[in-house]
Design an enzyme around this catalytic site. Structure first.
Site, short mmCIF file in Angstrom:
data_model
loop_
_atom_site.label_atom_id
_atom_site.label_comp_id
_atom_site.label_asym_id
_atom_site.label_seq_id
_atom_site.Cartn_x
_atom_site.Cartn_y
_atom_site.Cartn_z
N ASP A 89 65.66 25.38 62.81
CA ASP A 89 66.06 26.76 62.52
C ASP A 89 67.27 27.11 63.41
OD1 ASP A 89 65.98 29.56 61.80
OD2 ASP A 89 63.86 29.32 61.33
N ASP B 297 70.03 30.34 54.32
CA ASP B 297 69.16 31.50 54.55
C ASP B 297 70.02 32.76 54.58
OD1 ASP B 297 66.88 32.94 55.16
OD2 ASP B 297 66.84 32.37 57.27
N GLU C 45 71.23 37.09 50.85
CA GLU C 45 71.12 38.16 49.84
C GLU C 45 72.44 38.93 49.62
OE1 GLU C 45 67.54 36.61 51.11
OE2 GLU C 45 68.91 37.70 52.42
N ARG D 28 67.31 30.88 49.99
CA ARG D 28 66.38 32.02 49.92
C ARG D 28 66.72 32.94 48.75
NH1 ARG D 28 65.19 35.66 55.16
NH2 ARG D 28 67.12 36.72 54.56
#
Length: 926
Positions: A396, A510, A513, A592
């Site tokens: 991560d 990730d 959006e 994502r």
């Protein structure tokens, strides 16, 4: 022999809403972003708002309002289509009637429900008229005219209607401005050259008011009837409603809930948003596609090709309303007639998913908070020490220097290049995270990604033409504009530079959006039609810029208002292209945020879930929904991302997760470790065993992905796809199938030693023992001790399996075992796709083997339909045949007698076959 208890056919309980003793619910944003307000507070606020609005309505209107006109009283409650969908507005009779609509108050809805709209369209509300309709080579073209304005600004009075009968099972209907071009989704869709000759549908129109009436010829079922409410087409408010032929509707992602949507006044919002999966919220991706089951087992699907903020209102009529705030109304309707065919036809439009590398189907391990490359390495070594299968190790954001993309923490992760080299030596792979937010605060000349992106003009800009600056993990950030082809080149160059130091194998994209820790930007958002549109769908946060960038932000292709839902797709496309150029092999990407056609470039994980039983349960409808969306490479964070798991929960979740198409255990920082090595010997052994079971099934799973890539088959599959005539299966989402053959029935509750699952009609065989169970289509109670996952093979199937190893590379060198599950007619069929597991376009280039297996009249045959050198490297070692009614007297392999074993549970096993996969053979039992 396994015993089963037959039960009455009742549906399993839905996923638990509350859990005793469960960990608190942190992490609205997966990594505990400082702006998150807990979902409980939000739900409470929404509930309080609802009650307040209701009370104000009583004060303003009371129950003694004048009797509504007769035309309003004629509209039954469930057929009332909302004329005033604005949230947080006290809809008074005056407001409602100012729009020319009917106003009838109803009692307040139950908690969490929306209830019957008080303001709804009368039967004579003005709509468009179909002024002309002419035949074209592919269908029809028409002109729609509105003579009386509706109530949103900039009504478009003249619309063009285009109808194309694209195939016998696909219809394309598009409505747009007749005079001026409008934004349309930049998605490659097929262009047909001739009109369908024998469509299985019939299309008619209502002229005044305009409406579409679509029927299935074979049954007469009305699939669409848009005369139920007026068409509205304003510049920033487009709305069309339809009746539905049943209440069994699926799709419309991304949301958390049951697979089957409720039509009880349920509004689903599509606007990509970074928020921990929570019921009723708009989540990470947008998928304006639904599948609907019709009476009798037929199915159809509808896709609205539109990327603007949108909501879909469902009501018990049954009916549906599409509401979007931009673009055009561009519909594809897929006639199936079975659900598998609907999804195949949908993917013929959006594109079939990419073939993943074989290692992508192994077990992946990750956490946020390893703290160092040495600690990461220690976990990898522990997995090897216990001989637990693992194909990929992930990191991560803690591997980065200051959370900045394309950097490495030179202190804590100095040994990362050596770790990656070690992984590769052991046939394993490395995957790292990347975010689209690029740090903007480093001194000029010290951080090439920002300096070069700024120089080339590759970031989202404000209306003033300056880079829009938000806040993400590294602090102040600019956002890459992936709609710009030049950005793809810059992205590639950044990845090439990092790859030279750390030769990664896949990428995890990730926060796309895109996520922003503030609303809009550091300077807020300007006033105007994009950030404050005339209508805002029911998005979490009540604003298009809530925890993302301003809708007015400028991008190369269009304004962010139009492109927001495409951000993750565009980043995935750039990333896939870069990986192909860097590695020359199939790319592996997990994203994502997603949009239709994403499966061509990436897989998806279901986001930042919690270590709770409810989250594990909801993962099944999540992965099944993405199967419908054409993204088969999907899974949830096994054992949960946030909060602390328990040994029992993690054991059960590892069992379920071993059958996610994409299987990754992932954990947050500051929580106890949850990789398999962190638990007791008993739990560790149970986790290892189920992973070995997954690895034994890799040939079968890989073949399913080939069929997905080739023709759009689903991998993880709802039961109703295979049993559409069995209405009991239509609501099932606690079990699923792999392909058509393997039934997975996981335990989803704590403290139990059994599980109740539905077994469709027919004979099913226990995967482990071969013992049979005959079902008439009923709920069965199955033994399920903590170390056991129930798996059943459907009669008539042949599953290619393999002796499992600790990596896919080791497994692929082991002998195959073919499991034959005979039908009641003593027949079976199966297939196997085999290639080198990583090269690009092996099927398209002919570099593969394809073998078909068949059983009839006690003769098993293996037929090689296409061969490559890869198949010569693997042998078929064992044949296990379930359901052989009588003990054979002898077994012949290519006419030569062969030793065998036969058990009382009717399992015939022939070992030491030593047959090359590249050679056909036959085996007969007498």
């Amino acid at each position: 022999m396994k015993s089963y208890q037959k039960l009455t056919t009742t549906q399993p309980a839905p996923c638990q809403v509350e859990e005793e003793g469960a960990a608190p619910m942190p992490s609205g944003h997966g990594k505990l972003a400082p702006w998150w307000v807990g979902s409980g507070l939000l739900v409470a606020a929404v509930l309080l708002s609802t009650i307040t609005v209701w009370v104000l309505r009583q004060v303003s209107g009371g129950w003694l309002s004048p009797t509504p006109p007769p035309k309003c009283l004629l509209v039954p409650e469930r057929h009332r289509f909302d004329c005033y969908p604005e949230r947080h507005v006290v809809v008074t009779q005056e407001l409602c009637e100012s729009r020319g609509c009917c106003f009838i108050q109803s009692p307040p809805p139950a908690e969490g429900k929306q209830g019957v709209p008080w303001c709804f369209y009368p039967p004579d509300f003005p709509s468009y008229t179909l002024e002309s309709l002419n035949q074209t080579a592919l269908g029809m073209v028409g002109l729609l005219v509105r003579r009386q304005k509706a109530y949103y600004p900039r009504d478009i009075e003249r619309l063009r209607l285009d109808v194309e009968f694209e195939t016998d099972t696909r219809l394309h209907i598009k409505i747009t401005d007749a005079a001026n071009p409008r934004y349309e989704v930049p998605l490659d869709v097929p262009r047909v050259m001739k009109r369908a000759e024998n469509p299985i549908y019939s299309l008619n129109f209502s002229w005044d008011p305009f409406g579409v009436l679509l029927q299935r010829k074979a049954t007469g079922t009305v699939l669409l009837n848009t005369t139920v409410a007026p068409l509205i087409f304003a510049d920033q408010f487009l709305q069309i409603s339809t009746s539905l032929p049943s209440k069994f509707l699926y799709g419309l992602g991304e949301h958390r809930g049951s697979l089957l949507h409720s039509l009880d006044w349920n509004t689903l919002t599509l606007w990509a948003r970074d928020v921990s999966p929570t019921e009723s919220f708009n989540l990470y991706g947008a998928h304006p596609f639904y599948l609907l089951m019709e009476e009798g087992g037929n199915a159809h699907g509808v896709f609205l090709l539109n990327s603007n903020a949108m909501e879909v209102a469902l009501q018990p009529a049954p009916g549906l309303t599409w509401r979007t705030i931009g673009g055009v109304l561009d519909f594809y309707i897929f006639l199936g007639p079975d659900p598998n065919m609907v999804i195949q036809q949908y993917q013929q439009v959006i594109g079939f998913p990419a073939m993943p590398p074989i290692w992508a189907l192994g077990f992946h391990l990750c956490r946020w908070g390893y703290g160092s490359s040495n600690e990461t390495w220690q976990t990898v070594r522990a997995m090897r020490n216990y001989q637990i299968p693992q194909d990929a190790q992930w990191n991560d954001i803690d591997y980065m220097d200051g959370y900045r993309d394309f950097t490495l923490d030179s202190q804590k992760f100095a040994s990362l290049p050596s770790l990656v080299e070690d992984l590769h030596k052991h046939g394993q792979h490395y995957v790292m995270i990347l975010d689209p937010g690029i740090s903007s605060t480093s001194p000029r000349g010290s951080y090439w990604p920002f300096d070069e992106g700024l120089k080339r003009g590759l970031f989202l800009n404000t209306t003033q033409g300056q880079p829009l600056i938000g806040q993400v993990w590294p602090g102040s950030t600019a956002f890459a504009d992936f709609s710009n082809p030049d950005t793809h080149q810059w992205w590639l160059e950044n990845l090439q530079q990092f790859y030279a130091h750390v030769p990664f194998d896949g990428l995890w994209i990730d926060m796309n959006e895109p996520s922003n820790f503030m609303d809009g930007s550091e300077d807020g958002c300007p006033p105007g039609e994009f950030d404050s549109p005339p209508y805002t769908p029911a998005v979490l946060g009540d604003s298009l810029s809530a925890k993302t960038v301003c809708a007015s932000a400028k991008q190369k292709v269009s304004v962010h208002y139009n492109l927001h839902n495409l951000y993750g797709l565009m980043e995935a496309k750039a990333t896939a292209s870069a990986l192909i150029k860097i590695r020359g092999k199939r790319p592996f990407i997990i994203s994502r945020s997603t949009f239709p056609s994403q499966g061509r470039y990436s897989g998806h994980w279901l986001g930042d879930n919690r270590s709770q039983w409810k989250d594990m349960c909801y993962s099944i409808p999540g992965l099944l929904s993405f199967s419908l969306f054409g993204i088969p490479l999907v899974g949830a964070d096994i054992c949960g991302f946030s909060g602390s798991t328990s040994e029992e929960l993690c054991t059960r979740w590892m069992q379920l997760g071993a059958f996610y198409p994409f299987a990754r255990n992932h954990n947050t920082q500051n929580e106890k470790a949850q990789d398999p090595t962190a638990f007791s010997p008993a739990a560790r052994t149970a986790m290892k065993d189920v992973l070995l079971t997954r690895y034994s099934l890799l040939p079968f799973l890989y073949t399913l992905f080939h069929r997905a890539h080739l023709q759009g088959d689903t991998v993880a599959r709802p039961l109703f796809f295979e049993f559409p005539w069995d209405v009991t299966t239509w609501e099932l989402d606690r079990q699923f199938l792999w392909g058509r053959s393997l039934l997975v029935t996981p335990v989803l509750e704590p403290g139990v030693g059994s599980v109740t699952g539905y077994v469709p009609q027919g004979t099913w065989y226990d995967f482990y023992t071969g013992s049979s169970v005959n079902s008439s289509g009923e709920m069965l109670k199955m033994s399920a001790p903590l170390e056991h996952l129930n798996l059943h093979i459907r009669e008539g199937s042949i599953l290619p399996t393999q002796k499992p190893g600790t990596t896919t590379e080791v497994t692929r060198g082991n002998p195959l075992r073919l499991i034959v599950a005979l039908s009641s007619r003593a027949t079976a069929w199966g297939d196997l796709f085999w290639d080198d597991g990583e090269s690009l376009d092996t099927f398209e280039k002919g570099n593969y083997s394809y073998v078909v297996f068949n059983v009839t009249q006690n003769i098993f045959t293996s037929t090689v339909l296409h061969a490559s050198t890869e198949a010569t490297k693997v042998t078929i070692g064992t044949l296990s045949i379930f359901g052989v009614q009588k003990p054979p007297s002898k077994v012949l392999l290519n006419g030569q007698e062969k030793p065998f074993s036969y058990l009382d549970n009717q399992v015939l096993t022939v070992s030491d076959l030593g047959m090359s996969l590249s050679q056909g053979f036959s085996l007969q039992w007498l």
